[in-house]
Design a protein around this motif. Structure first.
Motif, PDB file in Angstrom:
ATOM      1  N   UNK A   1       0.786  -1.186  -0.036  1.00 43.34           N
ATOM      2  CA  UNK A   1       0.166   0.068   0.062  1.00 43.34           C
ATOM      3  C   UNK A   1       0.813   1.337  -0.027  1.00 43.34           C
ATOM      4  N   UNK A   2       2.056   1.283   0.701  1.00 49.37           N
ATOM      5  CA  UNK A   2       2.685   2.584   0.820  1.00 49.37           C
ATOM      6  C   UNK A   2       3.630   2.305  -0.431  1.00 49.37           C
ATOM      7  N   UNK A   3       3.883   1.502  -1.156  1.00 55.32           N
ATOM      8  CA  UNK A   3       4.381   1.598  -2.430  1.00 55.32           C
ATOM      9  C   UNK A   3       3.415   2.203  -3.596  1.00 55.32           C
ATOM     10  N   UNK A   4       2.236   1.763  -3.447  1.00 61.94           N
ATOM     11  CA  UNK A   4       1.196   2.317  -4.308  1.00 61.94           C
ATOM     12  C   UNK A   4       1.168   3.890  -4.209  1.00 61.94           C
ATOM     13  N   UNK A   5       1.455   4.491  -2.872  1.00 60.16           N
ATOM     14  CA  UNK A   5       1.324   5.908  -2.524  1.00 60.16           C
ATOM     15  C   UNK A   5       2.733   6.658  -3.283  1.00 60.16           C
ATOM     16  N   UNK A   6       3.724   5.867  -2.980  1.00 61.45           N
ATOM     17  CA  UNK A   6       4.991   6.662  -3.469  1.00 61.45           C
ATOM     18  C   UNK A   6       5.453   6.451  -5.223  1.00 61.45           C
ATOM     19  N   UNK A   7       5.003   5.459  -5.778  1.00 61.04           N
ATOM     20  CA  UNK A   7       5.471   5.276  -6.959  1.00 61.04           C
ATOM     21  C   UNK A   7       5.117   6.359  -8.010  1.00 61.04           C
ATOM     22  N   UNK A   8       3.955   6.740  -7.896  1.00 60.21           N
ATOM     23  CA  UNK A   8       3.403   7.974  -9.064  1.00 60.21           C
ATOM     24  C   UNK A   8       4.356   9.131  -8.582  1.00 60.21           C
ATOM     25  N   UNK A   9       4.714   9.415  -7.648  1.00 59.78           N
ATOM     26  CA  UNK A   9       5.593  10.681  -7.421  1.00 59.78           C
ATOM     27  C   UNK A   9       6.933  10.570  -7.542  1.00 59.78           C
TER      28      UNK A   9
ATOM     29  N   UNK B   1       7.757   8.629 -10.325  1.00 60.15           N
ATOM     30  CA  UNK B   1       7.960   9.079 -11.693  1.00 60.15           C
ATOM     31  C   UNK B   1       8.061  10.594 -11.872  1.00 60.15           C
ATOM     32  N   UNK B   2       7.210  10.949 -11.412  1.00 60.55           N
ATOM     33  CA  UNK B   2       7.181  12.643 -11.793  1.00 60.55           C
ATOM     34  C   UNK B   2       8.630  13.151 -11.496  1.00 60.55           C
ATOM     35  N   UNK B   3       9.182  12.813 -10.240  1.00 63.14           N
ATOM     36  CA  UNK B   3      10.600  13.078  -9.687  1.00 63.14           C
ATOM     37  C   UNK B   3      11.580  12.821 -10.654  1.00 63.14           C
ATOM     38  N   UNK B   4      11.770  11.646 -11.079  1.00 58.73           N
ATOM     39  CA  UNK B   4      12.662  11.248 -12.209  1.00 58.73           C
ATOM     40  C   UNK B   4      12.617  12.022 -13.204  1.00 58.73           C
ATOM     41  N   UNK B   5      11.372  12.266 -14.002  1.00 62.82           N
ATOM     42  CA  UNK B   5      11.217  12.973 -15.070  1.00 62.82           C
ATOM     43  C   UNK B   5      11.908  14.521 -14.889  1.00 62.82           C
ATOM     44  N   UNK B   6      11.710  15.122 -13.946  1.00 62.16           N
ATOM     45  CA  UNK B   6      12.157  16.281 -13.606  1.00 62.16           C
ATOM     46  C   UNK B   6      13.608  16.445 -13.388  1.00 62.16           C
ATOM     47  N   UNK B   7      14.074  15.429 -12.506  1.00 56.71           N
ATOM     48  CA  UNK B   7      15.479  15.159 -12.563  1.00 56.71           C
ATOM     49  C   UNK B   7      16.434  15.045 -13.932  1.00 56.71           C
ATOM     50  N   UNK B   8      15.549  14.323 -14.736  1.00 54.92           N
ATOM     51  CA  UNK B   8      16.354  13.943 -15.989  1.00 54.92           C
ATOM     52  C   UNK B   8      16.521  15.432 -16.906  1.00 54.92           C
TER      53      UNK B   8
ATOM     54  N   UNK C   1       8.486  12.402  -4.904  1.00 53.51           N
ATOM     55  CA  UNK C   1       8.823  13.153  -6.260  1.00 53.51           C
ATOM     56  C   UNK C   1      10.095  13.717  -5.948  1.00 53.51           C
ATOM     57  N   UNK C   2      10.494  14.330  -4.596  1.00 61.35           N
ATOM     58  CA  UNK C   2      11.734  14.716  -4.078  1.00 61.35           C
ATOM     59  C   UNK C   2      12.749  13.828  -4.281  1.00 61.35           C
ATOM     60  N   UNK C   3      12.295  12.524  -3.885  1.00 60.09           N
ATOM     61  CA  UNK C   3      13.311  11.486  -3.799  1.00 60.09           C
ATOM     62  C   UNK C   3      13.726  10.945  -5.211  1.00 60.09           C
ATOM     63  N   UNK C   4      12.683  11.051  -6.268  1.00 59.66           N
ATOM     64  CA  UNK C   4      12.902  10.580  -7.535  1.00 59.66           C
ATOM     65  C   UNK C   4      14.099  11.644  -8.072  1.00 59.66           C
ATOM     66  N   UNK C   5      13.549  12.888  -7.822  1.00 61.06           N
ATOM     67  CA  UNK C   5      14.365  13.894  -8.513  1.00 61.06           C
ATOM     68  C   UNK C   5      16.034  13.852  -7.797  1.00 61.06           C
ATOM     69  N   UNK C   6      15.956  13.800  -6.742  1.00 64.83           N
ATOM     70  CA  UNK C   6      17.596  13.683  -6.144  1.00 64.83           C
ATOM     71  C   UNK C   6      18.258  12.302  -6.557  1.00 64.83           C
ATOM     72  N   UNK C   7      17.309  11.372  -6.532  1.00 63.53           N
ATOM     73  CA  UNK C   7      18.028  10.184  -7.255  1.00 63.53           C
ATOM     74  C   UNK C   7      18.504  10.275  -8.454  1.00 63.53           C
ATOM     75  N   UNK C   8      17.838  10.950  -9.169  1.00 64.03           N
ATOM     76  CA  UNK C   8      18.278  11.065 -10.692  1.00 64.03           C
ATOM     77  C   UNK C   8      19.533  11.896 -10.825  1.00 64.03           C
ATOM     78  N   UNK C   9      19.660  12.822  -9.896  1.00 60.87           N
ATOM     79  CA  UNK C   9      20.828  13.679 -10.132  1.00 60.87           C
ATOM     80  C   UNK C   9      21.969  13.080  -9.629  1.00 60.87           C
ATOM     81  N   UNK C  10      21.986  12.243  -8.348  1.00 61.38           N
ATOM     82  CA  UNK C  10      22.856  11.763  -7.652  1.00 61.38           C
ATOM     83  C   UNK C  10      22.838  10.511  -6.983  1.00 61.38           C
ATOM     84  N   UNK C  11      21.809   9.761  -7.470  1.00 62.80           N
ATOM     85  CA  UNK C  11      21.530   8.378  -6.462  1.00 62.80           C
ATOM     86  C   UNK C  11      21.484   8.927  -5.156  1.00 62.80           C
ATOM     87  N   UNK C  12      21.038   9.880  -4.919  1.00 61.39           N
ATOM     88  CA  UNK C  12      20.832  10.420  -3.218  1.00 61.39           C
ATOM     89  C   UNK C  12      19.303  10.645  -3.079  1.00 61.39           C
TER      90      UNK C  12
END
Length: 254
Positions: A74-82, A84-91, A143-154
């Motif tokens: 259930x937690x993953x269902x909440x986290x996954x959409x954000x 994906x958005x963060x990864x796109x912005x990070x890219x 989303x913030x996690x996806x963004x910083x992960x895309x930039x620095x895997x952090x």
């Protein structure tokens, strides 16, 4: 297709990746990814990120197998959409920024990771009723996690801001974190390929460093059942603080 030959690069990369693998294995989970900041001291940050990503994906396979029964769906269902958005912005940011700007951002993220450690300890000590699911907060943090992960895997600190107040059992917290970053890193393969960071030279270097994946993760799984996290956190946070300060200085003053 020729891997990096500089011995100084491997002197930094191998221990940093082993420490990352140990954290991926559940020992001091969320302890941080030192690999990109460390490698960025001797090569361009985007190249460092490109080399590290396939190794992280290999680590994820070992980690998700070890924790395959314990993650919170259930937690993953909440986290996954954000995410994906963060990864796109990070890219988009990754492709638009100069190497110097990326270096400064990686340095700032590394320092921020260390500063976040105080919040993490406070959240873990907190009493009272565990926080609820809070889907909007989960969307923003992922989303913030996806963004910083895309930039620095952090991507650890933003995710922890959401997960730690939930006070999930340690095994479930570790498992959910592992599954989340397995998804994030797999999705990141596409933008990294489009940005040209998965070329032959980087992949050849990743192959040379690949043995650090099972070694680090299996060691982390072993340590998580036998040793406290305190010393590991101290070592990684000191190294992250020093490395982050150097990268931030170089990025801003360069």
């Amino acid at each position: 297709m020729t891997p990096i030959a500089d011995p100084w690069f491997y002197l930094l990369a191998v221990p940093a990746l082993l420490l990352t693998g140990i954290s991926k294995g559940g020992f001091a989970s969320g302890g941080g990814n030192l690999a990109v900041p460390a490698m960025s001291l001797v090569i361009a940050p985007p190249q460092a990120a490109g080399i590290v990503l396939p190794i992280l994906c290999a680590m994820d396979l070992f980690g998700v197998w070890a924790y395959r029964r314990d993650w919170d769906r259930r937690t993953m269902a909440i986290l996954a959409p954000g995410a994906l958005v963060g990864i796109a912005l990070g890219a988009v940011a990754f492709g638009a920024l100069s190497d110097r700007a990326v270096k400064a951002m990686i340095g700032a993220i590394a320092i921020g990771f260390v500063l976040h450690a105080a919040l993490r300890r406070r959240l873990l000590r907190g009493g009272g009723v565990p926080a609820g699911e809070a889907p909007l907060k989960g969307l923003v943090c992922s989303a913030l996690s996806g963004f910083t992960s895309t930039l620095a895997h952090a991507g650890g600190p933003p995710l922890a801001v959401y997960l730690l107040p939930r006070r999930l059992p340690r095994q479930r917290l570790n498992a959910t974190t592992v599954v989340f970053f397995t998804l994030v890193n797999a999705v990141k393969l596409l933008p990294y390929a489009l940005l040209g960071q998965l070329h032959g030279g980087n992949l050849a270097t990743s192959a040379v460093l690949l043995p650090t994946a099972p070694a680090g993760v299996l060691l982390g799984i072993w340590l998580s059942r036998r040793v406290t996290d305190r010393l590991f956190y101290r070592v990684v946070f000191v190294l992250l603080l020093l490395t982050g300060a150097k990268l931030l200085h170089d990025g801003l003053a360069g």
